[in-house]
Design a protein around this motif. Structure first.
Motif, mmCIF file in Angstrom:
data_model
loop_
_atom_site.group_PDB
_atom_site.id
_atom_site.type_symbol
_atom_site.label_atom_id
_atom_site.label_comp_id
_atom_site.label_asym_id
_atom_site.label_seq_id
_atom_site.Cartn_x
_atom_site.Cartn_y
_atom_site.Cartn_z
ATOM 1 N N ALA A 1 11.146 -8.953 2.048
ATOM 2 C CA ALA A 1 10.460 -7.824 1.403
ATOM 3 C C ALA A 1 9.280 -7.360 2.247
ATOM 4 N N CYS A 2 8.491 -8.308 2.749
ATOM 5 C CA CYS A 2 7.328 -7.953 3.573
ATOM 6 C C CYS A 2 7.750 -7.280 4.873
ATOM 7 N N THR A 3 8.813 -7.780 5.482
ATOM 8 C CA THR A 3 9.297 -7.200 6.732
ATOM 9 C C THR A 3 9.689 -5.740 6.518
ATOM 10 N N GLU A 4 10.347 -5.466 5.393
ATOM 11 C CA GLU A 4 10.725 -4.094 5.065
ATOM 12 C C GLU A 4 9.480 -3.237 4.842
ATOM 13 N N ALA A 5 8.475 -3.788 4.138
ATOM 14 C CA ALA A 5 7.242 -3.034 3.872
ATOM 15 C C ALA A 5 6.504 -2.719 5.167
ATOM 16 N N TYR A 6 6.408 -3.680 6.073
ATOM 17 C CA TYR A 6 5.772 -3.420 7.369
ATOM 18 C C TYR A 6 6.484 -2.291 8.108
ATOM 19 N N SER B 1 0.829 -1.216 0.000
ATOM 20 C CA SER B 1 0.000 0.000 0.000
ATOM 21 C C SER B 1 0.859 1.259 0.000
ATOM 22 N N GLU B 2 1.664 1.396 -1.035
ATOM 23 C CA GLU B 2 2.506 2.576 -1.216
ATOM 24 C C GLU B 2 2.887 2.692 -2.687
ATOM 25 N N ALA B 3 2.716 3.884 -3.260
ATOM 26 C CA ALA B 3 3.150 4.114 -4.635
ATOM 27 C C ALA B 3 3.676 5.524 -4.832
ATOM 28 N N ARG B 4 3.461 6.385 -3.867
ATOM 29 C CA ARG B 4 3.781 7.802 -4.057
ATOM 30 C C ARG B 4 5.202 8.154 -3.648
ATOM 31 N N GLN B 5 5.850 7.250 -2.922
ATOM 32 C CA GLN B 5 7.242 7.450 -2.529
ATOM 33 C C GLN B 5 8.069 6.331 -3.159
ATOM 34 N N ARG B 6 8.640 6.628 -4.302
ATOM 35 C CA ARG B 6 9.350 5.612 -5.082
ATOM 36 C C ARG B 6 10.497 4.995 -4.302
ATOM 37 N N ASP B 7 11.167 5.794 -3.467
ATOM 38 C CA ASP B 7 12.299 5.257 -2.724
ATOM 39 C C ASP B 7 11.866 4.157 -1.766
ATOM 40 N N ILE B 8 10.684 4.297 -1.170
ATOM 41 C CA ILE B 8 10.186 3.275 -0.257
ATOM 42 C C ILE B 8 9.888 1.986 -1.016
ATOM 43 N N VAL B 9 9.241 2.104 -2.169
ATOM 44 C CA VAL B 9 8.898 0.923 -2.958
ATOM 45 C C VAL B 9 10.172 0.202 -3.411
#
Length: 332
Positions: free
Chosen positions: A77-82, A18-26
């Motif tokens: 990947a999921c751990t980073e996203a959380y 649930s993120e698309a507006r901050q490219r660095d986070i994705v």
């Protein structure tokens, strides 16, 4: 080279965050998939594609690896996203309940079974519950034992389609006792490949878009088997967002008529079919034209299963983990 290819028993995760507006986070989430928890490079993992939509505020990352090791990449990947995405501050028009919203595991190689992918999915959920104790998960498909309820059914049960905020007291997850407002609720499961195909119609009339989505939906009379569809306002137009499920002759009531519009592939010797993106585009164009509305573009969120398998083999054999950097959004 050929013998190496034969040794790859591949599976893929189309990770929805649930993120698309901050490219660095994705991209940090994508890069996290290429390393294990001990900091060792996952040399047989590749991130084939990143599809991000600003209005939806949602990204889909295509992670491919041998089925035996895919789970490790998905967990990191999921751990980073959380860690990076807080659902209490999320804003977007696409339905979602979790910072990591969906973790589907699909077989790519014919020798990889759905049951094996289901076990990988459950193992991912178990590891995430240990690494991120406050996360909450529901199972679907071959991870949901013994019922094997599909994703649509499970999403309806947790009110995924209609909710804009999460009432933690209404939902009992399969993993996790209390739902965290920061992490929300994650769906983890396994099924035959589900492709995403979005068709844009040149109107701001959302009601018309909803009528067209309803008409192509496979659950309805005259719809396309395996197609789930929703309509969203999108960049001043309306987008018909389609999940394109694979199906068999056991689930289709008119296979002979549909086969000519479908593409087939095999899982352990069993044939699966899906409606081609072109046929979906044609059907939506026909419906839109009947209302004097044009279609203005179609985008694939990732790849067809055959192309996904071919690109994964190429990327892994070349050691190209950040394959997404060589790709552009696929349009038709």
């Amino acid at each position: 080279m050929a013998s190496s290819r034969l040794c790859l028993r591949l599976a893929v995760c189309l990770l929805n965050v649930s993120e698309a507006r901050q490219r660095d986070i994705v991209e940090r989430i994508a890069k996290a998939a290429l390393w294990d928890k001990a900091g060792q490079k996952q040399t047989q993992t590749t991130v084939l594609n990143i599809f991000s939509d600003y209005d939806y505020n949602r990204s889909v990352l295509t992670l491919a690896a041998p089925v035996e090791t895919l789970g490790n990449s998905v967990v990191t990947a999921c751990t980073e996203a959380y860690d990076l995405i807080d659902m209490e501050h999320h804003d977007g028009i696409h339905p979602c309940l979790g910072s990591v919203d969906l973790v589907p595991i699909y077989p790519l190689s014919e020798s990889v079974s759905l049951e094996e992918c289901g076990r990988v999915a459950r193992d991912i959920a178990e590891k995430l519950s240990q690494d991120v104790p406050d996360c909450s998960i529901f199972y679907f498909g071959y991870a949901d034992q013994p019922l094997k309820r599909n994703l649509v059914q499970r999403r309806k049960e947790v009110n995924w389609y209609k909710r804009t905020s999460l009432n933690v007291n209404e939902i009992k997850p399969d993993v996790g006792a209390v739902i965290s407002l920061r992490y929300g609720l994650t769906g983890i499961g396994a099924s035959p490949y589900v492709m995403n195909c979005n068709v844009t119609i040149d109107t701001q009339d959302l009601t018309l878009g909803q009528q067209i989505a309803n008409a192509v939906r496979g659950a309805n009379v005259g719809g396309l088997c395996g197609v789930q569809a929703m309509a969203f306002p999108h960049e001043g137009t309306v987008e018909i967002a389609c999940n394109v499920e694979s199906f068999t002759d056991e689930t289709s009531s008119s296979l002979a008529a549909e086969r000519k519009e479908c593409i087939s592939y095999f899982i352990q010797g069993k044939e699966y079919l899906y409606f081609s993106p072109r046929s979906i585009e044609r059907q939506i164009k026909k419906l839109a034209t009947s209302h004097e509305v044009a279609t203005i573009g179609t985008a694939l969120v990732g790849f067809t299963p055959q192309l996904c398998k071919s690109l994964a083999e190429q990327a892994i054999l070349k050691g190209c983990g950040e394959f997404w950097k060589t790709r552009q959004t696929i349009t038709m």
